[in-house]
Each structure stands twice: as structure tokens, then as C-alpha cells.
Design a protein around this motif. Structure first.
Motif, mmCIF file in Angstrom:
data_model
loop_
_atom_site.group_PDB
_atom_site.id
_atom_site.type_symbol
_atom_site.label_atom_id
_atom_site.label_comp_id
_atom_site.label_asym_id
_atom_site.label_seq_id
_atom_site.Cartn_x
_atom_site.Cartn_y
_atom_site.Cartn_z
ATOM 1 N N SER A 113 -13.875 -20.948 122.542
ATOM 2 C CA SER A 113 -12.793 -21.304 123.414
ATOM 3 C C SER A 113 -13.533 -21.531 124.775
ATOM 4 O O SER A 113 -12.990 -22.434 125.707
ATOM 5 C CB SER A 113 -12.075 -20.384 123.209
ATOM 6 O OG SER A 113 -12.507 -18.992 123.611
ATOM 7 N N TYR A 140 -2.891 -23.620 123.412
ATOM 8 C CA TYR A 140 -3.483 -22.494 123.059
ATOM 9 C C TYR A 140 -2.505 -21.468 122.783
ATOM 10 O O TYR A 140 -1.209 -21.411 123.600
ATOM 11 C CB TYR A 140 -4.318 -22.181 124.142
ATOM 12 C CG TYR A 140 -3.940 -21.797 125.554
ATOM 13 C CD1 TYR A 140 -3.406 -20.404 125.847
ATOM 14 C CD2 TYR A 140 -3.645 -22.892 126.381
ATOM 15 C CE1 TYR A 140 -3.035 -20.520 126.956
ATOM 16 C CE2 TYR A 140 -3.027 -22.909 127.767
ATOM 17 C CZ TYR A 140 -2.777 -21.414 128.039
ATOM 18 O OH TYR A 140 -2.212 -21.230 129.326
ATOM 19 N N ALA A 163 -5.825 -20.440 129.808
ATOM 20 C CA ALA A 163 -6.320 -20.316 128.322
ATOM 21 C C ALA A 163 -7.479 -19.624 127.898
ATOM 22 O O ALA A 163 -7.678 -19.296 126.689
ATOM 23 C CB ALA A 163 -6.618 -21.941 127.920
ATOM 24 N N ASN A 168 -4.831 -14.502 124.370
ATOM 25 C CA ASN A 168 -4.293 -15.677 123.676
ATOM 26 C C ASN A 168 -4.586 -15.547 122.123
ATOM 27 O O ASN A 168 -3.857 -16.021 121.418
ATOM 28 C CB ASN A 168 -4.548 -17.050 124.410
ATOM 29 C CG ASN A 168 -4.180 -17.043 125.634
ATOM 30 O OD1 ASN A 168 -3.117 -17.253 125.989
ATOM 31 N ND2 ASN A 168 -5.019 -17.226 126.668
#
Length: 303
Positions: A113, A140, A163, A168
Motif C-alpha cells: 500500500s 481505500y 490512505a 484502513n
């Protein structure tokens, strides 16, 4: 070790995004031939007229500009011919970033990510530095953002920073991919589209949206994997996912099964993308976002 390749934390801060601006500025330039639009009938520049360099002479097509007909060749051959000129693109770019829960993982350097977010940051900075038009859609966890407005860079960088947060990973993932069910993507024409995602499968509806996107745009799909995840020594590991810290037992058999399953799924995805007409490139987590950005530069997706 380079702070770009291996940041202090997978959760990126403002200082790191400022660092990305430096790397974006020093990427170099794309080859001249790639930075020009040469497709038949394609009018990607907002400027009237054409460039100074003629690329080729070919038979006239219905979509061609009548001003570019070569009347001498037409008279000599008895068939209408068109001059194709090198025309500098307006470089309208659409960036699609779609992160699943599984992207928040990595065995070394950082998370998948984080690497995708770094690359998105470099693309955003480069677009601003070159005066290119950038639209984006970012998805996300449970969040989604999109914009096609000028001056959106500060907001976009803030959203990318959010993000990168590990919280997350525990959120419910959105069902639809970032390229589907969006006016931003449905209306995209003559753009350089860059898709950054760890996803390898999609529904029939999403595939239809991908086909529509590729039909009217030049689409580049960037995938980042952690190859080391399939070469872990046999033993027990503590790994974090959306359900928290889990103890995982790794055997030679389970490792081989996981690797085989990934290769089969990835091969199928690559074939689908090739059929649709989307350029796919796979990078390992050990490769820096600067290197990946230079690849995009070489392909004409950046300039």
C-alpha cells in the motif's frame, strides 16, 4: 538505506510527501517520440494546428482533419492521403488508486500500500511540475475520493497520507473497483490512465467498465507484489490483518500452494488485460517508486 525505498514507517507523513516532489522533479524526460500523440484521428491537444514534425503519410481516413490532406500525393496517386504530424499532447492524465485490505502488508522495506501511495504522490507532483491536467479517483478502506479540478494537489496528498494509515486495513473494503460506476472514468477520452491497485480479479460489470476505459484511452496497469512472501522459511509467524494479530504456520506445502495459486490468478489477469488492450507491468516491493515512475515515463504515461 534510501528513505524512498524503505521509509521509517509505512504510514507516510507530510515530510515524506515533500520528499516525493524532489524525486518527481528529477525523473528526466520521456523520449520525444513517445511524448507525441500519433494515433489516427486522435486530437489530444487543446491548441489549434499541428506540430512542425511530420511523422508519416498514409491513406486518408474519415476521422482525419481535412486540413492535413497532402494534395500533391493525392493528385499523383488518385487516392486521398493524409499527413500525420507530431503533436504535443495536452497530457490529460487520470490516476486511479484502489487499495484492498491485503495491500497493507509487506515482509521488508515497507507495505505494498505504501509503495503504491508513494508512486501516486510522485505522479501527482510530476503532473503539477509539468503543467499537466490530472484527475483522480482514490479508494481505500471505507473511503473514496475523486476530483477533476485544478489546484487539487494539497487535498490529494492529504488523502494519500490518510490512505497510508494502518487503521484502513481493518475497514470493510468497498465492493466495486475504482474504475467502475464513476462518471469520471465513464467520460474519460484521450487520456493517459494509470491504474495502481493490488486487485487481481473483478466482476463482469467491472470488466465492461475496463473495456470502455481502454477503448477510448491509453491505460497503464501497475501491480506491485512482495515476492518474498512466497519464500518465507518454514515456521510460525505473527501477521496482522483486518482481524488483528494472527499466528500463522508456514510449511513448505502451504507455501508452494500459495505461490501456485497466485501465479495462476496473476497469469489469468495478465491475459485479460492484454485482451482488453491494457498495458500491464509488475514490480517487486524491493523496487523503488522512482524506478516505477521512470518506467511510466518511458511508456509516455508521464512526461
Amino acid at each position: 538505506m534510501s528513505p524512498l525505498l524503505s521509509p521509517v514507517s509505512p504510514e507516510l507523513d507530510e515530510a515524506h510527501f515533500a520528499l516525493l516532489a524532489h524525486y518527481a522533479k528529477h525523473l528526466g524526460r520521456a523520449p520525444k517520440a513517445i511524448r507525441f500523440a500519433i494515433n489516427a484521428g486522435e486530437r489530444r491537444s487543446r491548441q489549434k494546428g499541428h506540430g512542425m514534425e511530420m511523422l508519416e503519410l498514409r491513406a486518408y481516413q474519415a476521422s482525419d482533419d481535412l486540413r492535413h490532406i497532402d494534395w500533391r500525393v493525392t493528385a499523383r496517386t488518385g487516392q486521398a492521403h493524409t499527413r500525420l504530424y507530431a503533436q504535443e499532447n495536452d497530457h490529460q492524465r487520470l490516476l486511479l488508486v484502489d487499495l484492498s485490505n491485503h495491500a497493507y502488508f509487506g515482509t521488508r522495506h515497507t507495505f505494498i500500500s505504501t509503495r503504491l501511495i508513494q508512486l501516486a504522490g510522485i505522479i501527482a507532483w510530476r503532473s503539477k511540475q509539468q503543467g499537466d491536467t490530472l484527475s483522480y479517483r482514490l479508494s481505500y478502506g471505507e473511503k473514496e475520493y475523486a476530483s477533476n479540478k485544478q489546484g487539487m494537489l494539497p487535498n490529494f496528498l492529504h488523502q494519500l497520507q490518510d490512505a497510508s494509515l494502518l487503521e484502513n486495513r481493518a475497514q470493510n473494503m468497498k465492493k466495486n473497483s475504482v474504475w467502475a460506476h464513476s462518471q469520471l472514468t465513464a467520460k474519460a477520452h484521450n487520456k493517459d490512465v494509470i491504474i495502481l491497485t493490488d486487485k487481481q480479479s473483478w466482476s463482469d460489470v467491472e470488466e465492461s467498465a475496463l473495456m470502455q476505459l481502454a477503448r477510448h484511452n491509453s491505460v497503464h496497469w501497475i501491480q506491485i507484489i512482495d515476492s518474498n512472501a512466497y519464500n518465507l522459511p518454514v515456521g510460525q509467524y505473527q501477521m496482522a490483518d483486518q482481524n488483528g494479530i494472527q499466528r500463522v504456520s508456514i510449511s513448505k506445502k502451504t507455501m508452494e500452494h500459495a505461490k501456485t495459486a497466485f501465479v495462476e490468478q496473476n497469469t489469468l489477469m495478465r491475459k485479460k488485460l492484454a485482451t482488453i488492450g491494457i498495458r500491464h507491468q509488475l514490480f517487486d516491493l524491493t523496487e523503488s517508486p522512482e524506478k516505477i515512475a521512470r518506467y511510466l515515463l518511458s511508456q509516455g504515461a508521464l512526461r
